[in-house]
Write an enzyme that holds these catalytic residues in place. Structure first.
Site, PDB file in Angstrom:
ATOM      1  N   CYS A  20     -13.915 -26.844  20.159  1.00  0.00           N
ATOM      2  CA  CYS A  20     -14.026 -27.272  18.770  1.00  0.00           C
ATOM      3  C   CYS A  20     -14.620 -26.139  17.959  1.00  0.00           C
ATOM      4  CB  CYS A  20     -14.861 -28.534  18.614  1.00  0.00           C
ATOM      5  SG  CYS A  20     -16.591 -28.282  18.950  1.00  0.00           S
ATOM      6  N   CYS A  23     -17.690 -24.166  19.023  1.00  0.00           N
ATOM      7  CA  CYS A  23     -17.543 -23.093  20.012  1.00  0.00           C
ATOM      8  C   CYS A  23     -17.262 -21.770  19.304  1.00  0.00           C
ATOM      9  CB  CYS A  23     -16.370 -23.371  20.947  1.00  0.00           C
ATOM     10  SG  CYS A  23     -16.503 -24.903  21.843  1.00  0.00           S
ATOM     11  N   ASP A 436       1.057  -3.912 -13.996  1.00  0.00           N
ATOM     12  CA  ASP A 436       1.612  -2.582 -14.175  1.00  0.00           C
ATOM     13  C   ASP A 436       2.987  -2.783 -14.840  1.00  0.00           C
ATOM     14  OD1 ASP A 436       2.422   0.148 -13.417  1.00  0.00           O
ATOM     15  OD2 ASP A 436       3.631  -0.881 -11.922  1.00  0.00           O
ATOM     16  N   ASP A 634       3.006  -1.614  -8.043  1.00  0.00           N
ATOM     17  CA  ASP A 634       3.894  -1.179  -6.969  1.00  0.00           C
ATOM     18  C   ASP A 634       3.744   0.292  -6.648  1.00  0.00           C
ATOM     19  OD1 ASP A 634       4.943  -0.257  -9.414  1.00  0.00           O
ATOM     20  OD2 ASP A 634       6.890   0.055  -8.453  1.00  0.00           O
ATOM     21  N   ASP A 638      -1.050   2.849  -8.849  1.00  0.00           N
ATOM     22  CA  ASP A 638      -1.709   1.553  -8.909  1.00  0.00           C
ATOM     23  C   ASP A 638      -2.668   1.328  -7.746  1.00  0.00           C
ATOM     24  OD1 ASP A 638      -0.130   0.784 -11.150  1.00  0.00           O
ATOM     25  OD2 ASP A 638       1.532   0.380  -9.775  1.00  0.00           O
TER      26      ASP A 638
HETATM   27  N1  LIG Z   1       7.642  12.509 -11.270  1.00  0.00           N
HETATM   28  C1  LIG Z   1       7.501  12.512 -12.598  1.00  0.00           C
HETATM   29  N2  LIG Z   1       8.444  13.088 -13.361  1.00  0.00           N
HETATM   30  C2  LIG Z   1       8.324  13.098 -14.674  1.00  0.00           C
HETATM   31  N3  LIG Z   1       7.326  12.532 -15.355  1.00  0.00           N
HETATM   32  C3  LIG Z   1       6.368  11.951 -14.684  1.00  0.00           C
HETATM   33  C4  LIG Z   1       6.390  11.893 -13.261  1.00  0.00           C
HETATM   34  N4  LIG Z   1       5.298  11.229 -12.845  1.00  0.00           N
HETATM   35  C5  LIG Z   1       4.637  10.871 -13.964  1.00  0.00           C
HETATM   36  N5  LIG Z   1       5.256  11.295 -15.061  1.00  0.00           N
HETATM   37  C6  LIG Z   1       4.844  11.104 -16.443  1.00  0.00           C
HETATM   38  O1  LIG Z   1       3.572  10.474 -16.453  1.00  0.00           O
HETATM   39  C7  LIG Z   1       3.666   9.196 -17.080  1.00  0.00           C
HETATM   40  C8  LIG Z   1       2.758   8.265 -16.382  1.00  0.00           C
HETATM   41  O2  LIG Z   1       3.220   8.073 -15.068  1.00  0.00           O
HETATM   42  P1  LIG Z   1       2.680   6.909 -14.157  1.00  0.00           P
HETATM   43  O3  LIG Z   1       3.338   7.042 -12.851  1.00  0.00           O
HETATM   44  O4  LIG Z   1       1.201   6.903 -14.207  1.00  0.00           O
HETATM   45  O5  LIG Z   1       3.136   5.597 -14.913  1.00  0.00           O
HETATM   46  P2  LIG Z   1       4.551   4.915 -15.067  1.00  0.00           P
HETATM   47  O6  LIG Z   1       5.258   4.905 -13.770  1.00  0.00           O
HETATM   48  O7  LIG Z   1       5.266   5.487 -16.225  1.00  0.00           O
HETATM   49  O8  LIG Z   1       4.180   3.460 -15.525  1.00  0.00           O
HETATM   50  P3  LIG Z   1       3.405   2.304 -14.749  1.00  0.00           P
HETATM   51  O9  LIG Z   1       1.991   2.672 -14.745  1.00  0.00           O
HETATM   52  O10 LIG Z   1       3.686   1.129 -15.611  1.00  0.00           O
HETATM   53  O11 LIG Z   1       4.030   2.154 -13.402  1.00  0.00           O
HETATM   54  C9  LIG Z   1       5.102   8.824 -17.016  1.00  0.00           C
HETATM   55  O12 LIG Z   1       5.471   7.937 -18.058  1.00  0.00           O
HETATM   56  C10 LIG Z   1       5.792  10.159 -17.158  1.00  0.00           C
HETATM   57  O13 LIG Z   1       5.853  10.524 -18.508  1.00  0.00           O
HETATM   58 MG   LIG Z   2       4.529   1.252 -11.435  1.00  0.00          MG
END
Ligand SMILES: Nc1ncnc2c1ncn2[C@@H]1O[C@H](COP(=O)(O)OP(=O)(O)OP(=O)(O)O)[C@@H](O)[C@H]1O
Ligand SMILES: [Mg+2]
Ligand SMILES: [Cu+]
Length: 738
Positions: A20, A23, A436, A634, A638
């Site tokens: 139970c 334990c 996000d 995702d 984040d």
């Molecule tokens: N690999 C990349 N190529 C080009 N721009 C980029 C890249 N990574 C980030 N950025 C620039 O930085 C910004 C912020 O990117 P981040 O990944 O933080 O957010 P997101 O993916 O746009 O949005 P969320 O936070 O909603 O997922 C983007 O909107 C883009 O302008």
């Molecule tokens: Mg995202």
């Protein structure tokens, strides 16, 4: 996330011999005091333990030895199938013991018609009334069938603890020994009176307790079976392309990077990416989503799902125990392992209960023997036995684990995976949800819609350079750029020195030139002159994300990508708001883009341009204001916020690091999964509370009745079994609730 040190190891133990919740509490208390043990969770219903310990100072054998010393058997968990087989065997053993016990008890029960006036006319075989015959039957039940109760009670008492079996042993032995005394000392009762025998009481209690245990084992078997079914989804063989021929090999021989050929109707053997082909995939068994999903080249497929109509060539990536399916099974097992905190209270109650009950029984005996019916040893004993039996806390011990098992199983069917039972409890307390944007509210599959070259280079060259750099990035925006370059059949040159700056952008060297892609602010910080452009403003107010490209320190152009909103997002956000939950968007994207999307889905509060750390800051501010905050995301950006949130929810088959940091995983990738999860959490908690009040009220009401002598021992036994059965059936009700 827990701040576990690298020397800490987590190990599953299978523990048998627990009778139970008391334990389980006992094992937890002793093991958690051991040096080097960080945490231990014991689940009585599953017969499992989950221990986190320092393996350099404390070998796992030391922990299992210690548990064995307490009188249980503990082993390092082998695998699901072994576990399932042993549960199945245990289930059969309990069934046989119960049936045998019932056969021996029925003749004794038959004689009970003598107890009542209105049934006293019923015929009883003379043999059944023979005290010697009753003695023989009862002895067999008491010591042969009931033997294990003695062993278990003895072990518990030797370690100065008491479990349910102690109550069973005390109650039945008292009834049995008294009857035995009467049989061998016929003079003990007045001449002419029918000697009061309690043989039927002792046998019946044992039979009923066995019935309860058998039912419990069946519930256990059923949940393990559900996990086994998940396991069975895994294919055993795969068709692999070796050179030009397709060979069928066992799954164990498939290596990451192999090309697997999947014919229509076949099961997908491993997680991977589609290289060529097009097909609809049935992912329902894994995600609960009944609609088939279309997959083209570049899309990821999950092992265990079924290919419906086209032939696919898939590059194998994660195989066997590394696959999403395996991970999912581990998560479910793990969630069922750990307990919600409400269970801890229940365990404490159960442990306290046994000694309290024993003193109650002693008081009852004394009260009847010396006050209410002085000198009537038989009657005093009968009432004391009733108290012992009725007070058994087995229903309390079952209340939480059964609901959690059913609740998390139901969630898993909908593609909602809780990493820990306690999150199932916490989710319904959430009052604020941070979302996000990219990949959470939107599809996360942006399409490049516009590109404008600035200065001397033309648009195709701009795209070529951008794609060359973006090929190396995992970001959804990068995939949009690369896909567009592919669609335009551009020859993308190789790039070197790739660097990603989460939240800002990327940098790489293409054909000897320094290429920078990202936000305007970031390019400016790097010394690139970026003037405000009317087009950018226009794109952003259309909800598009604008990427600026600089080549050799000079602005070369801008790219705009539009991501479509998931249809389910609007619906889910609406539901959340109706429930009075505050919904807030936190995104790395620009303010104007973010506001446009927010408006489309009905979110009023937006934090744009947030770096990964800013997301955490927004979250902590809300927490400091006393909010219970869940974060849904995702992406890589984040992960810190997912770990810092009261509950982190990873959505879809997102970045591994996000899934790792989160507490809950929504496999289906829709926000409606979140509302489903909250609803399941509410239902499960309500169910647990019902179960606990069931169990407690029954004990609280029935004990006084037993003390004042209104309950005969056999009624107490029946009532006890009924309370366990009602708890289990109430929990099973969860499965069918909407
Ligand atoms: N690999 C990349 N190529 C080009 N721009 C980029 C890249 N990574 C980030 N950025 C620039 O930085 C910004 C912020 O990117 P981040 O990944 O933080 O957010 P997101 O993916 O746009 O949005 P969320 O936070 O909603 O997922 C983007 O909107 C883009 O302008
Ligand atoms: Mg995202
Ligand atoms: Cu019980």
């Amino acid at each position: 996330m827990s701040n576990r040190q690298p020397t800490m190891e987590r190990q599953s133990l299978s523990i048998s011999g627990m009778t139970c919740a008391a334990c389980a509490a006992r094992i937890e208390k002793v093991v958690s005091k051991m040096e080097g043990v960080h945490e231990i969770n014991v689940n009585f219903a599953l017969g499992k333990g989950d221990v986190t310990f320092n393996h350099t100072t404390t070998p796992v054998e030391q922990i299992t030895d210690n548990i064995k010393r307490l009188g249980f058997d503990a082993r390092v968990e082998t695998n699901l199938f072994a576990k399932s087989a042993s549960t199945s065997a245990e289930c059969n053993r309990l069934r046989n013991r119960f049936l045998l016990s019932a056969c021996f008890t029925i003749p004794l029960l038959w004689t009970m018609v003598n107890h009542f006036h209105f049934t006293s006319g019923i015929w009883i075989p003379v043999l059944f009334l023979n005290p010697w015959f009753q003695f023989a039957m009862a002895t067999f039940v008491q010591f042969v069938i009931g033997g294990p109760f003695y062993t278990s009670a003895y072990r518990a008492l030797r370690h100065k603890s008491a479990n349910m079996d102690v109550l069973v042993v005390l109650g039945t032995s008292a009834a049995y020994l008294y009857s035995h005394y009467v049989v061998f000392h016929p003079n003990a009762t007045a001449i002419g009176q029918h000697p009061p025998l309690y043989f039927e009481t002792s046998a019946m209690i044992i039979t009923i307790v066995l019935l309860g245990k058998w039912l419990e084992a069946m519930a256990k078997k059923r949940t393990l079976h559900a996990l086994e079914q998940l396991h069975a989804l895994q294919a055993e063989e795969a068709d692999v392309l070796r050179g030009r021929t397709v060979v069928r090999v066992p799954l164990a021989e498939v290596l990451p990077g192999d090309t697997i050929v999947i014919k229509p109707g076949a099961k997908i053997p491993a997680d991977g990416t589609v290289i060529t082909g097009w097909s609809a995939i049935d992912e329902s068994l894994l995600t609960g989503e009944s609609q088939p999903v279309d997959k083209h080249s570049g899309d990821t497929v999950i092992g265990g799902t079924v290919n419906l109509n086209g032939t696919l060539h898939v590059k194998a990536e994660k195989i066997g125990s590394h696959s999403a399916l395996s991970h999912m099974i581990q998560l479910v097992v793990q969630a069922q392992h750990t307990k919600p905190s409400i269970q801890r209270h229940a365990d404490d109650i159960a442990e306290l209960f046994v000694p309290i009950v024993m003193s109650f029984a002693a008081i009852t005996f004394a009260a009847w023997e010396f006050v209410f019916a002085p000198g009537d040893f038989g009657e005093a004993l009968e009432h004391a036995i009733s108290v012992l039996v009725i007070a058994c806390p087995c229903a309390i011990g079952l209340a939480t684990p059964t609901s959690v098992l059913v609740g998390s199983g139901k969630a898993a069917k909908k593609g909602i995976l809780f990493k820990d039972g306690k999150h199932l409890e916490m989710l319904q307390q959430i009052d604020t949800i941070l979302l996000d944007k990219t990949g959470t509210i939107t599809e996360g599959k942006p399409k490049l819609t516009d590109y404008i070259a600035v200065g001397s280079i033309d648009e195709m060259t701009l795209l070529r350079y951008a794609a060359a750099a973006e090929v190396h990035s995992e970001h959804p925006l990068s995939r949009a750029v690369v896909a567009e370059a592919e669609a335009k059949c551009l020859a993308v040159p190789p790039a070197s020195g790739f660097q990603a700056f989460p939240g800002y952008g990327i940098r790489a060297s293409v054909e000897g030139k320094d290429v920078l892609i990202g936000t305007a602010q970031w390019l400016r910080k790097d010394g690139v002159k970026v003037h405000d452009m009317a087009e950018a403003v226009k794109f952003e107010s259309q909800g598009k994300t604008v990427l600026y490209v600089a080549i050799q320190g000079r602005l070369a152009g801008l790219l705009a990508a539009r991501d479509s909103i998931k249809v389910t997002s609007v619906q889910a956000i609406d539901t959340l708001r109706k429930w009075g939950v505050d919904v807030v968007m936190v995104t790395g994207d620009q303010e104007r883009t973010a506001l446009t999307i927010a408006q489309e889905v009905g979110i009023r509060s937006v934090h744009a341009g947030s770096l990964p750390d800013d997301k955490v800051k927004v979250l902590q501010k809300l927490q400091q204001a006393g909010r219970k905050v869940a974060m849904v995301g995702d992406g890589v950006n984040d992960a810190p916020a997912l770990a810092a949130a009261d509950i982190g929810v990873a959505i879809g088959t997102g970045a591994d690091i996000a899934v790792e940091a989160a507490d809950v995983n929504l496999v289906r990738g829709h926000l409606t999964g979140l509302t489903d999860a909250i609803r399941i959490s509410q239902k499960t908690m309500a169910n647990i509370k019902q179960n606990l009040s069931f169990a407690l009220i029954y004990n609280v009401l029935a004990i006084p009745l037993a003390v004042i002598g209104w309950l005969e021992p056999w009624m107490a036994g029946t009532a006890m079994a009924l309370s366990s059965i009602s708890v289990v059936s109430n929990a099973l009700r969860l499965q069918h609730s909407k």
